[in-house]
Design a protein around this motif. Structure first.
Motif, PDB file in Angstrom:
ATOM      1  N   PHE A  21       3.358   7.629  -4.711  1.00 25.09           N
ATOM      2  CA  PHE A  21       2.064   7.015  -4.409  1.00 25.09           C
ATOM      3  C   PHE A  21       1.915   5.717  -5.194  1.00 25.09           C
ATOM      4  CE2 PHE A  21       1.469  11.369  -3.171  1.00 25.09           C
ATOM      5  CZ  PHE A  21       0.640  11.294  -2.057  1.00 25.09           C
ATOM      6  N   MET A  22       1.377   4.701  -4.543  1.00 23.34           N
ATOM      7  CA  MET A  22       1.164   3.400  -5.168  1.00 23.34           C
ATOM      8  C   MET A  22      -0.180   3.395  -5.894  1.00 23.34           C
ATOM      9  SD  MET A  22       0.959  -0.358  -3.347  1.00 23.34           S
ATOM     10  CE  MET A  22      -0.355   0.176  -2.229  1.00 23.34           C
ATOM     11  N   GLU A  23      -0.150   3.040  -7.177  1.00 22.57           N
ATOM     12  CA  GLU A  23      -1.399   3.010  -7.936  1.00 22.57           C
ATOM     13  C   GLU A  23      -2.272   1.844  -7.496  1.00 22.57           C
ATOM     14  OE1 GLU A  23      -3.047   2.817 -12.557  1.00 22.57           O
ATOM     15  OE2 GLU A  23      -0.894   3.018 -12.163  1.00 22.57           O
ATOM     16  N   THR A  67       5.436  -0.610   6.827  1.00 25.35           N
ATOM     17  CA  THR A  67       4.761  -0.183   5.594  1.00 25.35           C
ATOM     18  C   THR A  67       4.343   1.286   5.642  1.00 25.35           C
ATOM     19  OG1 THR A  67       2.536  -0.787   6.372  1.00 25.35           O
ATOM     20  CG2 THR A  67       3.860  -2.513   5.323  1.00 25.35           C
ATOM     21  N   LEU A  68       4.526   1.937   6.777  1.00 24.41           N
ATOM     22  CA  LEU A  68       4.086   3.326   6.939  1.00 24.41           C
ATOM     23  C   LEU A  68       5.214   4.305   6.662  1.00 24.41           C
ATOM     24  CD1 LEU A  68       1.995   2.887  10.219  1.00 24.41           C
ATOM     25  CD2 LEU A  68       1.164   2.923   7.871  1.00 24.41           C
ATOM     26  N   LYS A 119     -11.551  11.564 -10.983  1.00 23.08           N
ATOM     27  CA  LYS A 119     -10.615  12.246 -10.090  1.00 23.08           C
ATOM     28  C   LYS A 119      -9.461  11.299  -9.786  1.00 23.08           C
ATOM     29  CE  LYS A 119     -12.267  13.611  -6.022  1.00 23.08           C
ATOM     30  NZ  LYS A 119     -11.569  13.152  -4.796  1.00 23.08           N
ATOM     31  N   VAL A 120      -8.263  11.877  -9.697  1.00 21.81           N
ATOM     32  CA  VAL A 120      -7.110  11.136  -9.177  1.00 21.81           C
ATOM     33  C   VAL A 120      -7.033  11.463  -7.688  1.00 21.81           C
ATOM     34  CG1 VAL A 120      -4.603  10.893  -9.201  1.00 21.81           C
ATOM     35  CG2 VAL A 120      -5.866  11.084 -11.354  1.00 21.81           C
ATOM     36  N   GLU A 121      -7.316  10.470  -6.873  1.00 17.20           N
ATOM     37  CA  GLU A 121      -7.356  10.668  -5.420  1.00 17.20           C
ATOM     38  C   GLU A 121      -6.036  10.240  -4.790  1.00 17.20           C
ATOM     39  OE1 GLU A 121      -9.376  11.716  -1.752  1.00 17.20           O
ATOM     40  OE2 GLU A 121      -9.570  12.206  -3.874  1.00 17.20           O
ATOM     41  N   LEU A 122      -5.631  10.955  -3.757  1.00 16.68           N
ATOM     42  CA  LEU A 122      -4.441  10.637  -2.984  1.00 16.68           C
ATOM     43  C   LEU A 122      -4.861  10.324  -1.551  1.00 16.68           C
ATOM     44  CD1 LEU A 122      -2.228  13.668  -4.131  1.00 16.68           C
ATOM     45  CD2 LEU A 122      -2.354  11.395  -5.189  1.00 16.68           C
ATOM     46  N   VAL A 123      -4.357   9.229  -1.007  1.00 17.58           N
ATOM     47  CA  VAL A 123      -4.632   8.855   0.393  1.00 17.58           C
ATOM     48  C   VAL A 123      -3.329   8.404   1.037  1.00 17.58           C
ATOM     49  CG1 VAL A 123      -5.664   7.045   1.842  1.00 17.58           C
ATOM     50  CG2 VAL A 123      -7.089   8.290   0.216  1.00 17.58           C
ATOM     51  N   THR A 124      -3.108   8.843   2.255  1.00 17.01           N
ATOM     52  CA  THR A 124      -1.934   8.415   3.018  1.00 17.01           C
ATOM     53  C   THR A 124      -2.371   7.891   4.376  1.00 17.01           C
ATOM     54  OG1 THR A 124      -0.450   9.987   1.937  1.00 17.01           O
ATOM     55  CG2 THR A 124       0.246   9.141   4.066  1.00 17.01           C
ATOM     56  N   LYS A 143       1.154  -1.035  15.616  1.00 15.90           N
ATOM     57  CA  LYS A 143       1.850  -1.253  16.885  1.00 15.90           C
ATOM     58  C   LYS A 143       3.265  -0.724  16.745  1.00 15.90           C
ATOM     59  CE  LYS A 143       2.712  -4.724  20.435  1.00 15.90           C
ATOM     60  NZ  LYS A 143       2.610  -6.158  20.804  1.00 15.90           N
ATOM     61  N   PRO A 144       3.553   0.406  17.415  1.00 12.98           N
ATOM     62  CA  PRO A 144       4.904   0.967  17.326  1.00 12.98           C
ATOM     63  C   PRO A 144       5.953  -0.040  17.798  1.00 12.98           C
ATOM     64  CG  PRO A 144       3.387   2.519  18.378  1.00 12.98           C
ATOM     65  CD  PRO A 144       2.671   1.209  18.284  1.00 12.98           C
ATOM     66  N   GLU A 145       7.126   0.056  17.217  1.00 13.01           N
ATOM     67  CA  GLU A 145       8.219  -0.820  17.603  1.00 13.01           C
ATOM     68  C   GLU A 145       8.464  -0.742  19.105  1.00 13.01           C
ATOM     69  OE1 GLU A 145       8.211   1.413  15.295  1.00 13.01           O
ATOM     70  OE2 GLU A 145       8.844   0.551  13.376  1.00 13.01           O
TER      71      GLU A 145
END
Length: 426
Positions: free
Chosen positions: A191-193, A248-249, A282-287, A368-370
């Motif tokens: 995860f990127m801070e 980036t995904l 809180k340390v939150e995680l998002v994807t 936009k998918p490849e």
């Protein structure tokens, strides 16, 4: 937000999904408003097209010396010009009613989500760790903590109920837990801070689903901004109104922030102690990811939260929430509940949710998918990795000693400057 096309194509399935949430059928109302909006849009477009055609025909009639036709066309253009604003206003009003109705509805649960109206319908999936066998009667953190620096009285004096003042090594333990969690999520789990705003605009809390229905759970400033109830709001909205680069995904982000909640629906619940606060960290995680990645990313996020509990050697159980107990934006949620020996109970310490494209539609976040011609909505996920205050509570209760001291978990000692034990303040 829901896909109106899917509702039109299968209204029965939509109502059935809402019924599992305890929401009355609304597909007929949605379809009627949508039909009204589309009919008004068609009429407005036809009127505009006719106005353009008539305007062009005026010049042709004048060139041919046909004054009568030209005057009739001018009258028609003037009539259309007068009627168009009313049609456009009606269309906007119908669209606003439709949007308001959709915005107030929860996400539909996946088929794998168990039925149930409240937490009694949740399903235990697994357990990890063995609760400690104490040689004495374990106490609750609210009884252990004050001597060690968990100062409820000063917190209440400064700010009222549900605020706490941490002192000395207690404050350091709280900081150590937060840093350990953040370093674990960035160093081990990919995860990127991020360091994010704590005050956000209406659009942000609308995008993640707190508005319009849950404004009473939030704190608002005098200039109209909202204090974030979780870093999920800031992190998830980082992609709002964007077409995200596919390369980036999946985009995994984490942030350690203060969180602010009014706890409007928690009257009488956890009034004693450090479990339910107006202000907490809180340390939150998002994807943010492609639709086909979201199930695997959900599993990764859940494992990332579990890794912290396992490293701290805190026994916990994993619960699959039933449809009636999930948050409004989730389509499937797992809760992690840590064992608190003082309460002799498991209590929630992390909630990990897959929201599908529900939030993305509200935010207009796409990719936009490849080699694809059209964009698609991304999927969003969020979870706690972990709630710092509740983890502090779990450490105090699970590592307490008979003399009132608390052993610092070995894995935390590098963040504690080698301190091995919390003892009463001098």
């Amino acid at each position: 937000m829901h896909d109106i096309r899917q509702i039109r194509e299968n209204p029965e399935a939509f109502d059935a999904g809402l019924a599992r949430r305890g929401v009355a059928p609304v597909s007929s109302q949605i379809v009627a408003l949508d039909e009204q909006r589309r009919a008004l849009a068609t009429r407005a477009q036809e009127s505009q097209n006719r106005r353009n055609e008539a305007s062009k025909a005026i010049g042709k009639a004048m060139a041919q010396g046909d004054t009568a036709t030209a005057e009739a066309l001018k009258a028609e253009v003037a009539s259309l010009k007068d009627s168009l604003p009313a049609l456009e206003t009606e269309e906007k009003e119908a669209a606003a009613k439709l949007n308001d109705l959709l915005a107030g509805l929860p996400n539909l649960p996946l088929d794998t989500v168990p039925k149930g109206a409240d937490e009694s319908g949740n399903l235990e999936v697994s357990r990890w760790g063995t609760p400690r066998d104490f040689a004495f009667t374990p106490r609750e953190h609210a009884d252990i903590g004050p001597a060690l620096g968990l100062d409820f009285e000063t917190g209440a004096l400064l700010s009222g109920a549900r605020f706490t003042f941490l002192k000395g090594q207690m404050a350091r333990l709280h900081r150590a837990l937060a840093q350990f969690m953040l370093d674990t999520q960035t160093g081990r789990n990919g995860f990127m801070e991020c360091n994010v705003p704590l005050l956000v605009r209406d659009d942000a809390v609308y995008g993640t689903g707190q508005l319009p229905k849950f404004s009473e759970d939030l704190f608002r400033t005098t200039d109209g901004r909202w204090l974030i109830p979780t870093a999920e709001v800031s992190l998830t909205n980082a992609v709002r109104e964007q077409i995200v680069e596919p390369a980036t995904l999946p985009l995994r982000m984490t942030a350690l922030t203060p969180c602010f909640r009014s706890e409007a629906g928690a009257a009488g619940r956890d009034t004693r102690g450090f479990i339910r606060q107006h202000q907490f960290e809180k340390v939150e995680l998002v994807t943010i990811c492609r639709p086909e990645e979201s199930e695997a990313e959900h599993a990764h996020m859940l494992a990332s939260a579990e890794a912290v509990l396992q490293a701290l050697n805190l026994p916990y159980r994993k619960m699959l929430l039933c449809a009636g107990d999930m948050g409004a934006t989730a389509r499937i949620t797992y809760d992690l509940e840590v064992w608190l020996p003082g309460q002799q109970a498991y209590r929630e310490i992390s909630s990990v949710s897959n929201c599908g494209d529900f939030q993305a539609r509200r935010m207009n976040a796409r990719f936009k998918p490849e080699s694809a011609k059209k964009t698609e909505f991304v999927h969003t996920l969020n979870g706690s990795g972990l709630a710092v205050g509740r983890t502090l509570v779990a450490v105090l209760e699970n590592y307490q000693q008979e003399d009132g001291s608390v052993t610092v978990p070995e894995v935390l000692r590098p963040w504690m400057g080698g301190i091995e034990r919390l003892e009463a303040l001098g």
